[in-house]
Write a protein that holds these residues in place. Structure first.
Motif: not given
Length: 131
Positions: A58-70
């Motif tokens: 879940a963290m890996a998937i979320a890391a590739f979103t705009a908030p994850g990049r921020k």
């Protein structure tokens, strides 16, 4: 011009989908943990490993979103700033801790003395005048 000031405010539909998928993976890991809790053939370490894998996915998937990049950028900048911090030595830390403890004890005694004086004045002196 600063590129950070020109970023769009909203999230794209792809980012929302990725975050939803991350949430589904996380919930699936937690539900699986409890679902297989009653099954004696599944060892507890496998259930815990399943939750850990689900959280990591879940963290890996979320890391590739705009908030994850921020968030990744924030963590990288925080680590860079932490390298600039001058940490106190052991001796400085012990001395500072000792000063704080002495101040706390002195203030506690002072507050206790004020409390005792106010109690004595109000209960023993002022209330007895009315009798």
């Amino acid at each position: 011009m600063n590129t950070k000031a020109q970023e769009a405010k909203g999230m794209s539909p792809a980012d929302l989908g990725k975050l939803a998928l991350a949430l589904v993976v996380l919930v699936a890991g937690i539900v699986g943990f409890y679902y297989f809790g009653d099954n004696p053939s599944v060892p507890s370490f496998a259930r815990v490993a399943g939750v850990i894998v689900a959280v990591a996915a879940a963290m890996a998937i979320a890391a590739f979103t705009a908030p994850g990049r921020k968030l990744r950028g924030f963590v990288a900048e925080s680590q860079f700033e932490m390298r600039k911090v001058v940490w106190p030595t052991r001796d400085e830390t012990l001395k500072t801790t000792g000063v704080i403890l002495v101040v706390v004890v002195i203030l506690s005694l002072l507050m206790g003395l004020i409390d005792w004086l106010l109690k004595s004045i109000v209960l023993d002196w002022l209330l007895k005048l009315g009798h």
